[in-house]
Design an enzyme around this catalytic site. Sequence first.
Site, PDB file in Angstrom:
ATOM      1  N   PRO A  89       0.838  -1.203   0.000  1.00 55.89           N
ATOM      2  CA  PRO A  89       0.000   0.000   0.000  1.00 55.89           C
ATOM      3  C   PRO A  89       0.869   1.247   0.000  1.00 55.89           C
ATOM      4  CG  PRO A  89      -0.677  -1.541   1.721  1.00 55.89           C
ATOM      5  CD  PRO A  89       0.644  -2.019   1.205  1.00 55.89           C
ATOM      6  N   LYS A  90       0.402   2.295  -0.658  1.00 53.71           N
ATOM      7  CA  LYS A  90       1.132   3.568  -0.669  1.00 53.71           C
ATOM      8  C   LYS A  90       0.546   4.457   0.422  1.00 53.71           C
ATOM      9  CE  LYS A  90       2.787   7.303  -3.603  1.00 53.71           C
ATOM     10  NZ  LYS A  90       2.519   8.351  -2.584  1.00 53.71           N
ATOM     11  N   TRP A  91       1.337   4.698   1.453  1.00 47.70           N
ATOM     12  CA  TRP A  91       0.874   5.443   2.614  1.00 47.70           C
ATOM     13  C   TRP A  91       0.890   6.935   2.340  1.00 47.70           C
ATOM     14  CZ3 TRP A  91      -1.047   2.628   6.564  1.00 47.70           C
ATOM     15  CH2 TRP A  91      -0.792   1.261   6.500  1.00 47.70           C
ATOM     16  N   ASP A 145      -2.917   6.092  -0.596  1.00 47.43           N
ATOM     17  CA  ASP A 145      -2.657   6.905  -1.771  1.00 47.43           C
ATOM     18  C   ASP A 145      -2.502   6.104  -3.056  1.00 47.43           C
ATOM     19  OD1 ASP A 145      -2.349   9.413  -2.820  1.00 47.43           O
ATOM     20  OD2 ASP A 145      -0.215   9.572  -2.389  1.00 47.43           O
TER      21      ASP A 145
END
Length: 368
Positions: A30-32, A183
């Site tokens: 996941p893109k934090w 994100d």
Amino acid sequence: MDLPVNPPVQPMLAKPVSAVPRSGGYAFEPKWDGFRCLVFRDGDEVELASRNTKPLTRYFPEVVAAIKEQLPERVVLDGELFVAQTTPEGGERLQFEVLQERIHPAKSRIDMLAGKTPAGFVAFDLLALGDTSYAGRPFTERRAVLEEALAHLDGGPCFLTRITTDPDEAQDWFQEFEGAGLDGVIAKPLDAPYQPNQRTMLKIKHERTADVVVAGYREHKTSTPEHPLLGSLLLGLYDHGKLQHVGVSASFTAKRRAELIEELQPLVCDLADHPWGDWQEWAIANPDRVPGTQSRWSQGKDLGFTPLRPERVLEVKYDHMEGRRFRHTAQFKRWRPDRDPESCGYEQLEEPVSYDLGRILSGGDRHE
């Protein structure tokens, strides 16, 4: 501090791509949506460093305490600082604006916010552990050692990010996790070493369009009276008849900057006749973050803008919203002469389905 990898270190970066890659040997995360942060711990010494190597340590005392309690004695990690808050639905969601409040000069305010809106840290790469540097090792090895070193973490505030090598699962994450404020998705080459300041990774982010009202502009820093250049367009959306400031569009060539500022001159109006005229009197930042108002982020900057009659509609590309504004600079797409400005409201914006951040941090989906 005496570690196998010592600060300053610039983090490894990602280049944008349009879709989750289906081949090429990638791991997906996941893109934090927080502050990129490299953690350096050598016993009781802890340093938190930003993407541009500036110190973050003093702003997050509760994270420093958690690192001392939860992470290995000697370790260098790449990860993200974040703040999560409970949503009306009862789940948790990332809150970038709340995180931004932590960068404040007053220790008393930092300490207050550390208790009121505590931050967490999610690790997603390993540069060193004990006396060994792993920066030159392939990601598969770095991840395996990282999982073993952080296997004891349970419930935060330090976490280990989720990972998959399945593109289908990554695509599901891309669709679902936005509802928790994430994100997009990051793709990491399985066999690549850690390469500081190199765009070795890939990032897949959400991209949407919206029709917005052009309500003003700021001049470019290189603009002169003889050669005026547009710096950014100020964008608005209507909400119950009131024009709200929703963000900016700012990426143009020098030629286009000159064309746009000339094109918009017929719309220039007096501030007193503009929907945002009253807001110029405000001295501090306000909930709508209207242009021309000061905040701790903008002290000393010229925030003046040239008001335009809100008569022109622009289609822009954006990734996602943060509250009632575009999270990042919107991209100019095309003029929309067929649209009535008053028809450009928030209802056109796509709302991601709510998703609980806690399920992502705990890996709960895998155990249901």
